[in-house]
Design an enzyme around this catalytic site. Structure first.
Site, short mmCIF file in Angstrom:
data_model
loop_
_atom_site.label_atom_id
_atom_site.label_comp_id
_atom_site.label_asym_id
_atom_site.label_seq_id
_atom_site.Cartn_x
_atom_site.Cartn_y
_atom_site.Cartn_z
N LYS A 96 0.85 -1.19 0.00
CA LYS A 96 0.00 0.00 0.00
C LYS A 96 0.89 1.24 0.00
CE LYS A 96 -1.84 2.57 3.16
NZ LYS A 96 -1.67 3.89 2.50
N GLU A 142 9.52 0.41 11.12
CA GLU A 142 10.57 1.41 10.89
C GLU A 142 9.91 2.76 11.10
OE1 GLU A 142 13.67 0.72 10.19
OE2 GLU A 142 13.78 -1.13 9.04
N CYS A 146 13.80 9.83 7.99
CA CYS A 146 13.51 9.25 9.31
C CYS A 146 14.73 9.27 10.21
CB CYS A 146 13.00 7.84 9.14
SG CYS A 146 14.10 6.86 8.12
N GLU A 174 9.65 14.91 16.79
CA GLU A 174 10.10 14.81 15.40
C GLU A 174 9.40 15.88 14.56
OE1 GLU A 174 8.70 11.51 12.90
OE2 GLU A 174 10.77 11.20 12.25
P1 NAD Z 1 2.43 7.78 8.43
O1 NAD Z 1 2.65 6.95 9.63
O2 NAD Z 1 1.43 8.84 8.48
O3 NAD Z 1 2.02 6.87 7.20
C1 NAD Z 1 2.81 5.79 6.78
C2 NAD Z 1 1.95 4.77 6.09
O4 NAD Z 1 1.05 4.20 7.04
C3 NAD Z 1 1.08 5.36 4.99
O5 NAD Z 1 1.01 4.45 3.92
C4 NAD Z 1 -0.26 5.48 5.66
O6 NAD Z 1 -1.34 5.45 4.77
C5 NAD Z 1 -0.26 4.26 6.54
N1 NAD Z 1 -1.21 4.32 7.66
C6 NAD Z 1 -1.69 5.43 8.29
N2 NAD Z 1 -2.56 5.08 9.26
C7 NAD Z 1 -2.62 3.73 9.26
C8 NAD Z 1 -3.34 2.78 10.03
N3 NAD Z 1 -4.17 3.13 11.01
N4 NAD Z 1 -3.15 1.46 9.76
C9 NAD Z 1 -2.32 1.07 8.79
N5 NAD Z 1 -1.61 1.93 8.02
C10 NAD Z 1 -1.76 3.24 8.24
O7 NAD Z 1 3.87 8.32 8.04
P2 NAD Z 1 4.24 9.34 6.86
O8 NAD Z 1 3.75 10.65 7.27
O9 NAD Z 1 3.86 8.79 5.54
O10 NAD Z 1 5.84 9.26 6.92
C11 NAD Z 1 6.58 10.01 7.81
C12 NAD Z 1 6.98 9.19 9.00
O11 NAD Z 1 7.63 8.00 8.59
C13 NAD Z 1 7.99 9.90 9.87
O12 NAD Z 1 7.64 9.73 11.22
C14 NAD Z 1 9.29 9.18 9.57
O13 NAD Z 1 10.23 9.26 10.60
C15 NAD Z 1 8.84 7.81 9.30
N6 NAD Z 1 9.80 7.09 8.47
C16 NAD Z 1 10.57 6.12 9.04
C17 NAD Z 1 11.51 5.43 8.29
C18 NAD Z 1 12.35 4.36 8.91
O14 NAD Z 1 12.93 3.57 8.18
N7 NAD Z 1 12.46 4.29 10.22
C19 NAD Z 1 11.68 5.72 6.94
C20 NAD Z 1 10.88 6.72 6.38
C21 NAD Z 1 9.94 7.38 7.15
#
Ligand code: NAD
Ligand code: MN
Length: 503
Positions: free
Chosen positions: A189, A264, A298, A405
């Site tokens: 997704k 992650e 991240c 963050e």
């Molecule tokens: P997000 O958590 O809002 O969304 C990430 C994904 O999760 C999206 O596809 C979203 O649709 C999905 N999602 C949202 N709610 C959900 C739910 N209830 N159940 C299942 N899936 C759901 O994150 P974002 O805003 O897209 O990305 C930014 C965040 O990601 C930052 O906090 C960043 O630090 C983190 N990040 C971490 C890494 C890592 O490897 N540690 C890498 C990249 C980004």
């Protein structure tokens, strides 16, 4: 009948046929829902196209069913064929790299030259890297006594649900191809902000010749489609990259069938600069570690602490370096290093944090709230989601901006006096993903690397990446690892076998 494709023009010229539907069983199919997901051009604020969002029940079931049926086929495909398919896919990515990078840039606002191109070439590399593991899955054998033969075999889990964030849409997707390399089938997704590039990529996976159902892609919101995947009884594992609050929800949802999860999640990674550092090098890498990719990293080393004897000089030099090298502007401009943020929401969130820092008494050394001047004056770009690269100085560990963050082009800088204090500040965080330390003293450097509470430590650099090394965090940055040989263990079960050779 819903359209399954739409011709889209690329900002740098040319056009391509963007898939709009769901990719299930190697076919483009229409969603059963009327929901759509809009991809917005972050550089202008205008809508590019709307793709179809999957129905949380009907289409998620359909994709999981496809992956389930494909599982025995793919699991039992000879390892050398798996390897060759991954290599073939990598070569197709290289063939179409220019166009794929244009789509990624359009979809996410990443500068084409300084970010999107590199991201795409890197996904070809990671696919090749995992191709190399596909035919090297090994267990162990043991020698307890002459009457017993014992050994372990590593086997795929089944259907893996992969949930992708917006900041590296293609890269975070490609890292999760470990699942496929180890014999699992998948449902991906995309993030709601960046649905386009992964759909483009799906055509390449089909062309490479992966059997139907091995790689399925759904667009949709997290609250509907992501949540349905995490709760699905037909999904054997969730590999998630995204924010910590969503990671917490997924871990709870996964309890329904005790499916394992790798998370992650977010970070607030420390960047510690000692007075004995190579000064210019520390300035350069400190900037690189947070301002690259618009600060949407991240593991970005966003929390900088500098030893007091060089603090003023360092803050000054950092501001000059960032101002000169991190040029803000539209993603199509080859001189631009800092494009827009992903969305209006993120732009506002980052501005909120900058203001919060100011309100709590931090000193704005560079940037601040408001649009960059040249953007504010541009009719074309002033509705884009730009934020000025910002340095907030004189922070202490208690400032909100030192704890939460921000996920934007903002670095916070404070000072420390001793090694012990630096280590304490570095570890005084709920997160533990990246960390960086700058010093010429090898003892101090390695001691810090050992004592810092983080999944990764960069010595005299920040955010380097080698696919052979594991990537992931501790504490609320998540658990499990991607990349490297360690990454394989998160996508396989190990089975112990006892053979009685005696009576
Ligand atoms: P997000 O958590 O809002 O969304 C990430 C994904 O999760 C999206 O596809 C979203 O649709 C999905 N999602 C949202 N709610 C959900 C739910 N209830 N159940 C299942 N899936 C759901 O994150 P974002 O805003 O897209 O990305 C930014 C965040 O990601 C930052 O906090 C960043 O630090 C983190 N990040 C971490 C890494 C890592 O490897 N540690 C890498 C990249 C980004
Ligand atoms: Mn977009």
């Amino acid at each position: 009948m819903k359209d399954l494709f739409q011709e889209i023009s690329l900002p740098a010229g040319g056009s391509y046929k963007q898939p709009l539907g769901l990719f299930i069983n190697n076919e483009w199919v229409a969603s059963s829902s009327d929901d759509t997901i809009e991809s917005i051009d972050a550089s202008t604020g205008e809508t590019i196209v709307a793709v179809q969002a999957a129905d949380a029940k009907i289409d998620v079931d359909k994709a999981v069913e496809a992956a389930r049926k494909a599982f025995p086929v793919w699991r039992d495909t000879p390892a050398s064929q798996k390897r060759d398919l991954l290599l073939k896919l990598a070569s197709l990515v290289e063939r179409d790299a220019e166009q794929l990078a244009k789509v990624e840039s359009l979809d996410s606002g990443k500068p084409f030259e300084s970010n999107a191109k590199g991201d795409v070439l890197a996904i070809a590399e990671v696919l090749k890297y995992y191709a190399g593991w596909a035919d090297k899955a090994q267990g162990q054998s043991f020698s307890p006594n002459p009457d017993t033969l014992t050994y372990t075999i590593h086997q795929p889990l089944g259907v893996v649900g992969c949930i992708i964030p917006f900041n590296y849409p293609l890269a975070m997707m490609a890292w999760k191809w470990t699942a496929i390399a180890t014999g699992n089938t998948t449902v991906f997704k995309s993030a709601e902000q960046t649905p386009l590039s992964i759909l483009f990529f799906a055509n390449l996976a089909k062309e490479a010749g992966f059997p139907p159902g091995v790689f399925n892609v759904l667009s949709g919101t997290g609250a509907k489609v992501g949540d349905a995947m995490a709760k699905h009884l037909g999904v054997d594992k969730i590999a998630f990259t995204g924010s910590t609050p969503v990671g917490q929800l997924i871990q709870q949802s996964a309890a329904v069938n005790l499916k394992p999860v790798t998370l992650e999640c977010g970070g607030k990674s420390p960047n510690v600069v000692f007075e004995d550092t190579d000064f210019e090098k520390a300035v350069k890498w400190t900037a690189e570690g947070i301002f690259n990719n618009m600060g949407q990293i991240c593991s970005g080393t966003s929390r900088c602490f500098v030893q007091e004897s060089i603090y003023d000089k360092f803050v000054d030099a950092l501001a000059k370096h960032v101002e000169k090298n991190f040029v803000v502007g539209p993603p199509t401009d080859p001189n631009v290093k800092v494009g827009p943020q992903i969305s209006k929401k993120q732009q506002e969130r980052i501005q909120y944090y900058i203001q919060k820092g100011v309100d709590e008494g931090c000193r704005v050394v560079l940037g601040g709230t408001g649009l960059p001047d040249q953007i504010a004056q541009s009719d074309k770009y002033k509705k884009g989601f730009y934020v000025k690269p910002t340095i907030l100085a004189d922070i202490t560990a208690n400032h909100t901006v030192a704890r939460e963050e921000i996920f934007g082009p903002v670095i916070v800088v404070g000072k420390f006096s001793t090694y012990e204090e630096a280590l304490h500040i570095a570890n005084d965080s709920t997160y533990g993903l990246g960390s960086a330390v700058f010093t010429r003293d090898i003892t101090k450097a390695h001691k810090f690397a050992s004592q810092v509470e983080a999944g990764i430590c960069y010595i005299n650099s920040s955010n380097l990446l080698d696919f052979a090394l594991p990537f992931g965090g501790v504490k609320m940055s998540g658990h499990g690892r991607e990349l490297g040989e360690y990454g394989l263990t998160n996508f396989t079960n190990v089975k112990a076998v006892y053979v009685n050779l005696g009576d």
